[in-house]
Design a protein around this motif. Structure first.
Motif, PDB file in Angstrom:
ATOM      1  N   ARG A  35       0.831  -1.207   0.000  1.00 23.19           N
ATOM      2  CA  ARG A  35       0.000   0.000   0.000  1.00 23.19           C
ATOM      3  C   ARG A  35       0.866   1.258   0.000  1.00 23.19           C
ATOM      4  O   ARG A  35       0.530   2.253  -0.637  1.00 23.19           O
ATOM      5  CB  ARG A  35      -0.941  -0.008   1.207  1.00 23.19           C
ATOM      6  N   ARG A  36       1.955   1.203   0.697  1.00 25.00           N
ATOM      7  CA  ARG A  36       2.864   2.349   0.744  1.00 25.00           C
ATOM      8  C   ARG A  36       3.408   2.661  -0.646  1.00 25.00           C
ATOM      9  O   ARG A  36       3.392   3.816  -1.094  1.00 25.00           O
ATOM     10  CB  ARG A  36       4.005   2.046   1.713  1.00 25.00           C
ATOM     11  N   LEU A  37       3.877   1.643  -1.346  1.00 25.15           N
ATOM     12  CA  LEU A  37       4.437   1.861  -2.677  1.00 25.15           C
ATOM     13  C   LEU A  37       3.358   2.325  -3.653  1.00 25.15           C
ATOM     14  O   LEU A  37       3.620   3.167  -4.527  1.00 25.15           O
ATOM     15  CB  LEU A  37       5.083   0.565  -3.184  1.00 25.15           C
ATOM     16  N   ALA A  38       2.138   1.798  -3.509  1.00 20.65           N
ATOM     17  CA  ALA A  38       1.041   2.203  -4.398  1.00 20.65           C
ATOM     18  C   ALA A  38       0.763   3.693  -4.266  1.00 20.65           C
ATOM     19  O   ALA A  38       0.523   4.386  -5.263  1.00 20.65           O
ATOM     20  CB  ALA A  38      -0.216   1.395  -4.085  1.00 20.65           C
ATOM     21  N   MET A  39       0.792   4.224  -3.037  1.00 15.88           N
ATOM     22  CA  MET A  39       0.558   5.658  -2.851  1.00 15.88           C
ATOM     23  C   MET A  39       1.712   6.488  -3.393  1.00 15.88           C
ATOM     24  O   MET A  39       1.510   7.514  -4.035  1.00 15.88           O
ATOM     25  CB  MET A  39       0.346   5.993  -1.378  1.00 15.88           C
ATOM     26  N   LEU A  40       2.928   6.038  -3.155  1.00 15.22           N
ATOM     27  CA  LEU A  40       4.090   6.798  -3.605  1.00 15.22           C
ATOM     28  C   LEU A  40       4.076   6.977  -5.121  1.00 15.22           C
ATOM     29  O   LEU A  40       4.488   8.021  -5.640  1.00 15.22           O
ATOM     30  CB  LEU A  40       5.383   6.099  -3.182  1.00 15.22           C
ATOM     31  N   ARG A  41       3.602   5.974  -5.826  1.00 14.77           N
ATOM     32  CA  ARG A  41       3.556   6.059  -7.283  1.00 14.77           C
ATOM     33  C   ARG A  41       2.587   7.136  -7.776  1.00 14.77           C
ATOM     34  O   ARG A  41       2.674   7.573  -8.923  1.00 14.77           O
ATOM     35  CB  ARG A  41       3.135   4.706  -7.876  1.00 14.77           C
ATOM     36  N   GLU A  42       1.662   7.554  -6.923  1.00  9.03           N
ATOM     37  CA  GLU A  42       0.668   8.557  -7.313  1.00  9.03           C
ATOM     38  C   GLU A  42       1.094   9.976  -6.957  1.00  9.03           C
ATOM     39  O   GLU A  42       0.334  10.919  -7.169  1.00  9.03           O
ATOM     40  CB  GLU A  42      -0.683   8.248  -6.649  1.00  9.03           C
TER      41      GLU A  42
ATOM     42  N   THR B  87       5.977  13.939  -7.063  1.00  8.75           N
ATOM     43  CA  THR B  87       7.423  13.884  -6.870  1.00  8.75           C
ATOM     44  C   THR B  87       8.008  12.508  -7.175  1.00  8.75           C
ATOM     45  O   THR B  87       9.220  12.310  -7.002  1.00  8.75           O
ATOM     46  CB  THR B  87       7.755  14.275  -5.418  1.00  8.75           C
ATOM     47  N   TRP B  88       7.194  11.573  -7.636  1.00 12.11           N
ATOM     48  CA  TRP B  88       7.677  10.237  -7.965  1.00 12.11           C
ATOM     49  C   TRP B  88       8.794  10.285  -9.008  1.00 12.11           C
ATOM     50  O   TRP B  88       9.751   9.527  -8.938  1.00 12.11           O
ATOM     51  CB  TRP B  88       6.523   9.370  -8.460  1.00 12.11           C
ATOM     52  N   ARG B  89       8.680  11.196  -9.962  1.00  9.02           N
ATOM     53  CA  ARG B  89       9.684  11.260 -11.032  1.00  9.02           C
ATOM     54  C   ARG B  89      11.063  11.634 -10.497  1.00  9.02           C
ATOM     55  O   ARG B  89      12.085  11.333 -11.112  1.00  9.02           O
ATOM     56  CB  ARG B  89       9.254  12.257 -12.107  1.00  9.02           C
ATOM     57  N   TYR B  90      11.095  12.319  -9.347  1.00  9.03           N
ATOM     58  CA  TYR B  90      12.371  12.702  -8.768  1.00  9.03           C
ATOM     59  C   TYR B  90      12.912  11.641  -7.804  1.00  9.03           C
ATOM     60  O   TYR B  90      14.117  11.390  -7.755  1.00  9.03           O
ATOM     61  CB  TYR B  90      12.262  14.026  -8.000  1.00  9.03           C
TER      62      TYR B  90
ATOM     63  N   GLY C   5      14.530   5.810  -5.623  1.00 11.36           N
ATOM     64  CA  GLY C   5      14.987   5.686  -4.241  1.00 11.36           C
ATOM     65  C   GLY C   5      13.899   5.193  -3.319  1.00 11.36           C
ATOM     66  O   GLY C   5      14.140   4.359  -2.430  1.00 11.36           O
ATOM     67  N   TRP C   6      12.669   5.693  -3.511  1.00  9.14           N
ATOM     68  CA  TRP C   6      11.555   5.231  -2.682  1.00  9.14           C
ATOM     69  C   TRP C   6      11.307   3.740  -2.882  1.00  9.14           C
ATOM     70  O   TRP C   6      11.047   3.016  -1.920  1.00  9.14           O
ATOM     71  CB  TRP C   6      10.295   6.012  -3.026  1.00  9.14           C
ATOM     72  N   SER C   7      11.359   3.285  -4.122  1.00  9.06           N
ATOM     73  CA  SER C   7      11.128   1.859  -4.398  1.00  9.06           C
ATOM     74  C   SER C   7      12.158   1.010  -3.663  1.00  9.06           C
ATOM     75  O   SER C   7      11.817  -0.019  -3.063  1.00  9.06           O
ATOM     76  CB  SER C   7      11.213   1.589  -5.903  1.00  9.06           C
TER      77      SER C   7
ATOM     78  N   LYS D 244      21.555   6.987   1.255  1.00  8.33           N
ATOM     79  CA  LYS D 244      20.447   7.837   1.670  1.00  8.33           C
ATOM     80  C   LYS D 244      19.407   7.952   0.565  1.00  8.33           C
ATOM     81  O   LYS D 244      19.740   8.064  -0.597  1.00  8.33           O
ATOM     82  CB  LYS D 244      20.959   9.231   2.039  1.00  8.33           C
ATOM     83  N   VAL D 245      18.146   7.917   0.954  1.00 11.04           N
ATOM     84  CA  VAL D 245      17.047   8.131   0.015  1.00 11.04           C
ATOM     85  C   VAL D 245      16.367   9.427   0.408  1.00 11.04           C
ATOM     86  O   VAL D 245      15.667   9.493   1.408  1.00 11.04           O
ATOM     87  CB  VAL D 245      16.032   6.967   0.054  1.00 11.04           C
ATOM     88  N   SER D 246      16.607  10.501  -0.344  1.00 14.29           N
ATOM     89  CA  SER D 246      16.049  11.795   0.020  1.00 14.29           C
ATOM     90  C   SER D 246      14.632  11.942  -0.504  1.00 14.29           C
ATOM     91  O   SER D 246      14.181  11.184  -1.343  1.00 14.29           O
ATOM     92  CB  SER D 246      16.928  12.915  -0.549  1.00 14.29           C
ATOM     93  N   GLY D 247      13.956  12.967  -0.002  1.00 10.94           N
ATOM     94  CA  GLY D 247      12.626  13.281  -0.505  1.00 10.94           C
ATOM     95  C   GLY D 247      11.532  12.769   0.405  1.00 10.94           C
ATOM     96  O   GLY D 247      11.377  11.564   0.594  1.00 10.94           O
ATOM     97  N   LYS D 248      10.781  13.687   1.012  1.00  7.24           N
ATOM     98  CA  LYS D 248       9.632  13.310   1.825  1.00  7.24           C
ATOM     99  C   LYS D 248       8.483  12.896   0.902  1.00  7.24           C
ATOM    100  O   LYS D 248       8.238  13.533  -0.126  1.00  7.24           O
ATOM    101  CB  LYS D 248       9.196  14.475   2.711  1.00  7.24           C
ATOM    102  N   ALA D 249       7.787  11.837   1.274  1.00  2.79           N
ATOM    103  CA  ALA D 249       6.686  11.312   0.456  1.00  2.79           C
ATOM    104  C   ALA D 249       5.369  11.695   1.116  1.00  2.79           C
ATOM    105  O   ALA D 249       4.829  10.964   1.937  1.00  2.79           O
ATOM    106  CB  ALA D 249       6.799   9.796   0.329  1.00  2.79           C
ATOM    107  N   LEU D 250       4.851  12.858   0.755  1.00  2.00           N
ATOM    108  CA  LEU D 250       3.676  13.410   1.424  1.00  2.00           C
ATOM    109  C   LEU D 250       2.403  13.182   0.618  1.00  2.00           C
ATOM    110  O   LEU D 250       2.377  13.435  -0.594  1.00  2.00           O
ATOM    111  CB  LEU D 250       3.856  14.911   1.641  1.00  2.00           C
ATOM    112  N   PRO D 251       1.327  12.737   1.266  1.00  2.00           N
ATOM    113  CA  PRO D 251       0.049  12.575   0.561  1.00  2.00           C
ATOM    114  C   PRO D 251      -0.425  13.881  -0.080  1.00  2.00           C
ATOM    115  O   PRO D 251      -1.126  13.866  -1.088  1.00  2.00           O
ATOM    116  CB  PRO D 251      -0.906  12.119   1.667  1.00  2.00           C
TER     117      PRO D 251
END
Length: 307
Positions: free
Chosen positions: A149-156, A159-162, A166-168, A201-208
């Motif tokens: 579920r976490r990865l599914a939201m991040l893809r939406e 900022t996914w393109r940036y 790293g998030w994956s 390090k994986v930068s970038g906050k993943a905010l809804p």
């Protein structure tokens, strides 16, 4: 469920959050070891201290912030080993409310397999959620559902393109490590000291709040183009209609416009169908849904963290 899990969990979180950042593409802004400037200001004010650049944060301040504003908020000492780390890492990267929702939905995914009633999904890890956690018979499975579920939201997120790559990697590493620590259906040896992820390090906050806009049946480039062309075709048809039968050319134009109108109507219907389906899919991934069920006894969360 032991209180001593905070130290190794923080050490693992800092594998991905360690360092100083001021990436213009990161919604978290100026950050030090995963702590954003706004959170550091909040902490300093609560201590009666003047605010200062987050890059000047001390190790003791960093540890206390992670303990007070993240670990205690998710009630990490009440969560099983492995799951505590998974929720903690999600809280640091996407905020306590989103981490709580992922946990609750993952619990419901597991409960659905055995026909149990779902718990309320409101992002608040209160007594009701903790009771459901105590009833989990496969912590590994819940961790797996949560990371899906976490990865599914991040893809939406816009900022996914940036940060998507790293998030994956981060989600995959958190899942692997958390399941190695936890009890359940995934056979994996307990890692020594928990630190098995690579020191990258994986930068970038993943905010809804950075989610892509949901598609609308009557908005967007496609629907606008259809409307413009359809309006133009309608105007020409109205203008030429009185001359129908007077010229083969005019008759042919009118026939073509009729076909164009039918095609545009079908295209508009197809767009509306796709937009509705895509909006529902994205809403599910982003946890945009109805308000929580009445009667949930979860405690209110701490101040929402945009991090």
């Amino acid at each position: 469920m032991v209180a001593t899990n905070f130290a190794p969990a923080l050490k693992c979180v800092l594998v991905h959050e360690g360092g100083l950042d001021d990436d213009p593409n990161d919604p978290g802004g100026r950050t030090a070891y995963g702590i954003i400037q706004r959170r550091y200001n909040q902490y300093r004010r609560a201590k009666g201290l003047p605010v200062q650049d987050v890059w000047k944060i001390s190790t003791s301040e960093r540890t206390e912030i992670y303990d007070v504003y993240y670990w205690r908020v998710i009630r990490g000492d009440k969560l099983p080993a492995g799951l505590d780390y998974a929720v903690f890492d999600a809280c640091v990267n996407s905020g306590e409310a989103q981490a709580g929702k992922w946990l609750q939905r993952a619990i419901n995914d597991q409960r659905a397999k055995s026909g149990e009633a779902p718990i309320a999904v409101d992002g608040r890890i209160g007594d009701g959620t903790l009771q459901a956690v105590d009833e989990i018979d496969d912590v590994d499975a819940v961790i797996g559902f949560m990371q899906q579920r976490r990865l599914a939201m991040l893809r939406e997120l816009r900022t996914w393109r940036y940060f998507g790559k790293g998030w994956s990697r981060r989600v995959a590493e958190v899942k692997k490590l958390a399941q190695a620590i936890a009890d359940g259906s995934v056979p994996a040896p307990m890692p020594a000291g928990w630190v098995t992820a690579p020191a990258t390090k994986v930068s970038g906050k993943a905010l809804p709040s950075d989610a892509k806009p949901l598609p609308s049946p009557d908005k967007g480039v496609v629907s606008s183009a259809i409307g413009t062309v359809s309006s133009g075709a309608s105007t020409v048809t109205t203008t030429l209609a009185p001359a129908q039968g007077m010229s083969p050319t005019i008759d042919l134009v009118l026939q073509v416009l009729l076909v164009v109108g039918i095609i545009l109507g079908l295209a508009g219907a197809a767009w509306a169908w796709w937009a509705n389906r895509e909006a529902k899919r994205m809403a599910a991934a982003l946890d945009i849904g109805p308000p929580p069920a009445a009667g949930n006894d979860n405690a209110p969360p701490a101040e929402a963290e945009a991090a």
